[in-house]
Design a protein around this motif. Structure first.
Motif, PDB file in Angstrom:
ATOM      1  N   LEU A  35       0.820  -1.201   0.000  1.00 16.04           N
ATOM      2  CA  LEU A  35       0.000   0.000   0.000  1.00 16.04           C
ATOM      3  C   LEU A  35       0.863   1.265   0.000  1.00 16.04           C
ATOM      4  N   GLN A  36       1.926   1.223   0.751  1.00 16.02           N
ATOM      5  CA  GLN A  36       2.838   2.373   0.775  1.00 16.02           C
ATOM      6  C   GLN A  36       3.444   2.607  -0.607  1.00 16.02           C
ATOM      7  N   GLU A  37       3.688   1.534  -1.329  1.00 15.87           N
ATOM      8  CA  GLU A  37       4.268   1.635  -2.666  1.00 15.87           C
ATOM      9  C   GLU A  37       3.284   2.288  -3.645  1.00 15.87           C
ATOM     10  N   ILE A  38       2.016   1.878  -3.612  1.00 18.60           N
ATOM     11  CA  ILE A  38       1.051   2.435  -4.562  1.00 18.60           C
ATOM     12  C   ILE A  38       0.514   3.794  -4.107  1.00 18.60           C
ATOM     13  N   ARG A  39       0.964   4.246  -2.943  1.00 16.21           N
ATOM     14  CA  ARG A  39       0.593   5.585  -2.482  1.00 16.21           C
ATOM     15  C   ARG A  39       1.705   6.612  -2.731  1.00 16.21           C
ATOM     16  N   LYS A  40       2.788   6.186  -3.346  1.00 11.83           N
ATOM     17  CA  LYS A  40       3.931   7.086  -3.538  1.00 11.83           C
ATOM     18  C   LYS A  40       3.583   8.288  -4.416  1.00 11.83           C
ATOM     19  N   ILE A  41       2.819   8.059  -5.461  1.00 11.46           N
ATOM     20  CA  ILE A  41       2.431   9.167  -6.349  1.00 11.46           C
ATOM     21  C   ILE A  41       1.631  10.194  -5.557  1.00 11.46           C
ATOM     22  N   GLU A  42       0.686   9.703  -4.762  1.00 10.72           N
ATOM     23  CA  GLU A  42      -0.129  10.601  -3.948  1.00 10.72           C
ATOM     24  C   GLU A  42       0.724  11.327  -2.904  1.00 10.72           C
ATOM     25  N   GLU A  43       1.625  10.618  -2.251  1.00 13.84           N
ATOM     26  CA  GLU A  43       2.454  11.231  -1.213  1.00 13.84           C
ATOM     27  C   GLU A  43       3.319  12.349  -1.782  1.00 13.84           C
ATOM     28  N   ASP A  44       3.840  12.135  -2.972  1.00 16.75           N
ATOM     29  CA  ASP A  44       4.648  13.179  -3.619  1.00 16.75           C
ATOM     30  C   ASP A  44       3.809  14.432  -3.873  1.00 16.75           C
ATOM     31  N   LEU A  45       2.579  14.241  -4.269  1.00 24.39           N
ATOM     32  CA  LEU A  45       1.691  15.377  -4.531  1.00 24.39           C
ATOM     33  C   LEU A  45       1.315  16.090  -3.236  1.00 24.39           C
ATOM     34  N   TYR A  46       1.056  15.328  -2.184  1.00 20.52           N
ATOM     35  CA  TYR A  46       0.733  15.939  -0.896  1.00 20.52           C
ATOM     36  C   TYR A  46       1.894  16.796  -0.391  1.00 20.52           C
ATOM     37  N   GLU A  47       3.091  16.305  -0.592  1.00 23.47           N
ATOM     38  CA  GLU A  47       4.277  17.051  -0.154  1.00 23.47           C
ATOM     39  C   GLU A  47       4.430  18.367  -0.911  1.00 23.47           C
ATOM     40  N   LYS A  48       3.850  18.428  -2.102  1.00 27.40           N
ATOM     41  CA  LYS A  48       3.920  19.655  -2.911  1.00 27.40           C
ATOM     42  C   LYS A  48       2.779  20.613  -2.589  1.00 27.40           C
ATOM     43  N   GLY A  49       1.961  20.237  -1.620  1.00 27.44           N
ATOM     44  CA  GLY A  49       0.884  21.122  -1.190  1.00 27.44           C
ATOM     45  C   GLY A  49      -0.488  20.802  -1.733  1.00 27.44           C
ATOM     46  N   VAL A  50      -0.589  19.746  -2.530  1.00 24.06           N
ATOM     47  CA  VAL A  50      -1.899  19.343  -3.057  1.00 24.06           C
ATOM     48  C   VAL A  50      -2.757  18.801  -1.916  1.00 24.06           C
ATOM     49  N   GLU A  51      -4.019  19.203  -1.889  1.00 26.22           N
ATOM     50  CA  GLU A  51      -4.906  18.747  -0.821  1.00 26.22           C
ATOM     51  C   GLU A  51      -5.843  17.630  -1.266  1.00 26.22           C
ATOM     52  N   TYR A  52      -6.502  17.835  -2.392  1.00 24.69           N
ATOM     53  CA  TYR A  52      -7.470  16.848  -2.860  1.00 24.69           C
ATOM     54  C   TYR A  52      -7.015  16.217  -4.176  1.00 24.69           C
ATOM     55  N   ILE A  53      -6.834  14.892  -4.140  1.00 25.63           N
ATOM     56  CA  ILE A  53      -6.424  14.131  -5.320  1.00 25.63           C
ATOM     57  C   ILE A  53      -7.583  13.241  -5.748  1.00 25.63           C
ATOM     58  N   CYS A  54      -7.924  13.306  -7.017  1.00 29.70           N
ATOM     59  CA  CYS A  54      -9.006  12.477  -7.545  1.00 29.70           C
ATOM     60  C   CYS A  54      -8.433  11.389  -8.444  1.00 29.70           C
ATOM     61  N   GLY A  55      -8.770  10.161  -8.158  1.00 32.87           N
ATOM     62  CA  GLY A  55      -8.409   9.046  -9.023  1.00 32.87           C
ATOM     63  C   GLY A  55      -9.587   8.690  -9.913  1.00 32.87           C
ATOM     64  N   ILE A  56      -9.304   8.362 -11.178  1.00 35.05           N
ATOM     65  CA  ILE A  56     -10.374   8.008 -12.117  1.00 35.05           C
ATOM     66  C   ILE A  56     -10.007   6.734 -12.880  1.00 35.05           C
ATOM     67  N   ASP A  57     -10.982   5.852 -13.001  1.00 38.10           N
ATOM     68  CA  ASP A  57     -10.788   4.660 -13.823  1.00 38.10           C
ATOM     69  C   ASP A  57     -12.133   4.196 -14.346  1.00 38.10           C
ATOM     70  N   GLU A  58     -12.081   3.295 -15.325  1.00 42.26           N
ATOM     71  CA  GLU A  58     -13.299   2.793 -15.959  1.00 42.26           C
ATOM     72  C   GLU A  58     -13.369   1.278 -15.904  1.00 42.26           C
TER      73      GLU A  58
END
Length: 261
Positions: A9-32
């Motif tokens: 889980l920590q591995e697949i959260r790396k993209i999100e963690e990098d964005l949070y560190e840059k100040g992003v608050e809300y991240i939306c994931g989309i798939d079909e």
């Protein structure tokens, strides 16, 4: 939670963690779910998960059992800050083609969100309308991003539930088992029972072209007409059309197809 799962889980959260560190608050994931089947809708899900979300088992929906997906769906939707789902039926898929239907569903699902995300992470799609929100397109994103994986589960479970409902209406096709995908049993059922309005004529046609050449020719033409305007697609050799005669003949064939059916 076992250590192995925690590390995954920590591995697949790396993209999100990098964005949070840059100040992003809300991240939306989309798939079909549903771009490949012969029948049923395409479902697109958007989801914003809390920063500290770490639901055990969240993964690419294709790697999770149906029973486990159902459980995860409940957990994800309960914990989500916001989520939206778009269901694009087979008629719209046949009208604008599967890619455009998926893109349309993506935009619709974003509009369903009650919280506006700062950035969107989407599985592979590009040239999309994200309502002015910046996005990152990630190849195989459902296996690389926690947010996209969560969205993939919402989309898959939603679609599976729809197909199980339609299995009660059309039990002869076995929708509950194959969910509309092109299994040998499903193709055999189509050949035996012919199409229902629930089937996607374009995808079914690709599989059954040799069974009824003239009928499938009309299906192919009606679909390529919708593609050619956007991409300048060259007509397939089996249609017997040249690029110069493509648009007019395709238009007539599409009209005949809809009237005849």
């Amino acid at each position: 939670m076992k250590e192995k799962e925690l590390l995954r889980l920590q591995e697949i959260r790396k993209i999100e963690e990098d964005l949070y560190e840059k100040g992003v608050e809300y991240i939306c994931g989309i798939d079909e779910a549903g771009r490949g089947p012969l029948a049923g809708p395409v479902v697109v899900a958007s989801v914003i998960m809390p920063k500290d979300s770490m639901i055990e088992g969240v993964n690419d929906s294709k790697k999770v059992s149906e029973k486990k997906r159902e459980k995860l769906y409940e957990e994800i939707t309960k914990e989500a800050i916001s989520y939206g789902v778009a269901i694009i039926d087979q008629n719209e898929i046949d009208r604008i083609n599967i890619l455009n239907a998926t893109k349309h569903g993506l935009t619709t699902s974003i509009k369903e969100l009650k919280v506006k995300p700062d950035i969107i992470l989407v599985d592979a799609l590009t040239k999309i309308d994200t309502c002015g929100i910046p996005y990152n397109s990630i190849i195989k994103g459902d296996a690389k991003s926690y947010s996209i994986a969560a969205a993939s589960i919402i989309a898959k479970v939603t679609r599976d539930r729809i197909m199980r409902q339609w299995d009660e209406v059309y039990p002869q096709y076995g929708f509950a088992k194959h969910k509309g995908y092109g299994t040998a049993a499903h193709i055999a059922a189509i050949k035996e029972n012919v199409y229902t309005f629930w089937h996607n004529y374009w995808n079914s046609g690709k599989f059954l072209y040799h069974e009824n050449e003239e009928l499938m020719r009309r299906v192919i033409l009606s679909q390529y007409l919708l593609i050619v305007n956007d991409s300048g697609y060259i007509p397939p050799a089996e249609t017997g059309l040249t690029c110069n005669s493509w648009y007019g003949k395709a238009h007539l064939e599409m009209h005949y197809w809809h009237m005849a059916w």
